[in-house]
Motif scaffolding. Structure first.
Motif, mmCIF file in Angstrom:
data_model
loop_
_atom_site.group_PDB
_atom_site.id
_atom_site.type_symbol
_atom_site.label_atom_id
_atom_site.label_comp_id
_atom_site.label_asym_id
_atom_site.label_seq_id
_atom_site.Cartn_x
_atom_site.Cartn_y
_atom_site.Cartn_z
ATOM 1 N N THR A 33 0.854 -1.267 0.156
ATOM 2 C CA THR A 33 -0.053 0.197 -0.135
ATOM 3 C C THR A 33 0.781 1.218 0.040
ATOM 4 O O THR A 33 0.307 2.555 -0.292
ATOM 5 N N LEU A 36 1.435 3.448 -3.800
ATOM 6 C CA LEU A 36 0.452 4.210 -4.449
ATOM 7 C C LEU A 36 -0.098 5.217 -3.720
ATOM 8 O O LEU A 36 -0.425 6.396 -4.145
ATOM 9 N N SER A 37 -0.015 5.087 -2.269
ATOM 10 C CA SER A 37 -0.437 6.208 -1.435
ATOM 11 C C SER A 37 0.450 7.259 -1.356
ATOM 12 O O SER A 37 0.167 8.613 -1.625
ATOM 13 N N GLN A 67 -8.513 8.188 -3.239
ATOM 14 C CA GLN A 67 -7.812 6.916 -3.827
ATOM 15 C C GLN A 67 -6.750 6.934 -2.635
ATOM 16 O O GLN A 67 -6.288 5.707 -2.321
ATOM 17 N N ALA A 68 -6.059 7.846 -2.257
ATOM 18 C CA ALA A 68 -4.880 7.730 -1.285
ATOM 19 C C ALA A 68 -5.531 7.067 0.128
ATOM 20 O O ALA A 68 -4.931 6.406 0.593
ATOM 21 N N SER A 71 -5.817 3.757 -0.100
ATOM 22 C CA SER A 71 -4.847 2.916 -0.489
ATOM 23 C C SER A 71 -4.033 2.624 0.939
ATOM 24 O O SER A 71 -3.537 1.591 1.101
ATOM 25 N N LYS A 72 -4.281 3.612 1.719
ATOM 26 C CA LYS A 72 -3.448 3.487 3.180
ATOM 27 C C LYS A 72 -4.067 4.486 4.152
ATOM 28 O O LYS A 72 -4.354 5.496 4.068
ATOM 29 N N VAL A 120 -14.078 2.450 -4.467
ATOM 30 C CA VAL A 120 -12.989 1.144 -4.044
ATOM 31 C C VAL A 120 -13.786 0.062 -3.331
ATOM 32 O O VAL A 120 -13.651 -1.251 -3.381
ATOM 33 N N TRP A 129 -13.985 0.612 5.574
ATOM 34 C CA TRP A 129 -13.094 1.404 5.710
ATOM 35 C C TRP A 129 -12.900 1.920 7.244
ATOM 36 O O TRP A 129 -11.801 2.120 7.676
#
Length: 299
Positions: A33, A36-37, A67-68, A71-72, A120, A129
């Motif tokens: 992860t 990308l983050s 999206q960040a 990602s993490k 996502v 999440w």
């Protein structure tokens, strides 16, 4: 970003710095992860720093931020950092860049971020999440076992990440990034300086206070900024001509030799001042040295 600020010399310098950043290149090659983050964190501020901010730019920044977050989990920092920096920008430049106004822009950014996160999680599972974030936050205060310069730690120390950044980065890259940061701080437009410096500074400050210190990879969002600053530093030296250009060439060649001699084992890179890869174990352990990439050779 570097091209927009200082032209082709800055862009070339930033590309050189990114390509010869062992931490960045090695972690982007791993299915984790972190990479990308880091890219999306940087992209969010790339859009917000643009000289014009029409609706599509606000939306693009929001999509990157959402999206960040997907990602993490540590990217939740964006939720406070983006509005905070926009408030600071308002104090420096009340009208702001031409385009959609800040109030409507922030609303669009927020909607785009939530939408990107929801996609996502296939919309119906967005609650997962929050479950993951809550569980992670409950564990952070417990700390994690880590290693720095011969000491085993569980509570963390402010020295960990500065030492990791120093030991795991090529010396030439650090020097050129520092010079570029100095140039960034001297730029005429205050709002420009804001987006160049404060996102990275805020992330670094948050990292210094973390109890979980298990790898330089947790500093990965800083490395695109280091590359950007290196580009600005390279452009400044290139403009000075003569000895400055010669010095820039020496730094570029020396950094290339330092990194390429370790290739393809870039995850285990340590600079010469840290003793190289052979001396790295005296500094750091865990994913700073190995993350399973040599299991095939071990077998």
């Amino acid at each position: 970003w570097a091209w927009r600020l200082d032209g082709s010399a800055a862009a070339a310098g930033a590309a050189w710095a990114a390509a010869l950043s062992p931490v960045l290149v090695s972690n982007l090659a791993l299915v984790t992860t972190d990479g990308l983050s880091a890219v999306l964190f940087f992209a969010s501020f790339y859009f917000l720093a643009r000289p014009e901010r029409p609706a599509r730019v606000w939306a693009a920044a929001g999509l990157c931020a959402g999206q960040a977050l997907a990602s993490k989990l540590n990217m939740v920092l964006l939720a406070g950092l983006v509005p905070g920096l926009l408030l600071i920008e308002r104090g420096l430049d009340r009208p702001g860049p031409p385009g959609l106004g800040r109030a409507r822009g922030v609303a669009l950014l927020g909607v785009a971020a939530v939408l990107a996160l929801a996609v996502v999680y296939r919309f119906g599972q967005v609650g997962l999440w929050w479950d993951g974030f809550s569980a992670t936050m409950s564990r952070l205060d417990q700390g994690r076992s880590s290693y720095l310069l011969g000491r085993h730690l569980t509570e963390g120390t402010w020295l960990y990440f500065p030492a990791a950044l120093f030991a795991k980065s090529p010396l030439g890259l650090l020097a050129l990034s520092a010079w570029g940061l100095f140039q960034a701080a001297r730029r005429e437009r205050r709002a420009e300086r804001l987006w160049l410096i404060l996102p990275a500074a805020a992330y670094a400050l948050a990292a210094l206070t973390a109890k979980v210190q298990i790898g330089v990879r947790h500093l990965l969002p800083l490395f695109p900024f280091l590359a950007l600053w290196a580009g600005l530093g390279a452009a400044d030296l290139w403009r000075r001509r003569g000895a400055a250009r010669a010095g820039l060439a020496v730094v570029a060649l020396g950094t290339a030799l330092s990194v390429l001699r370790v290739h393809p084992h870039l995850l285990a890179y340590f600079n010469e001042a840290a003793g190289g890869p052979q001396g790295g174990r005296r500094w750091l352990a865990d994913s700073n040295l190995d993350w399973g990439q040599d299991l095939g050779a071990l077998a």
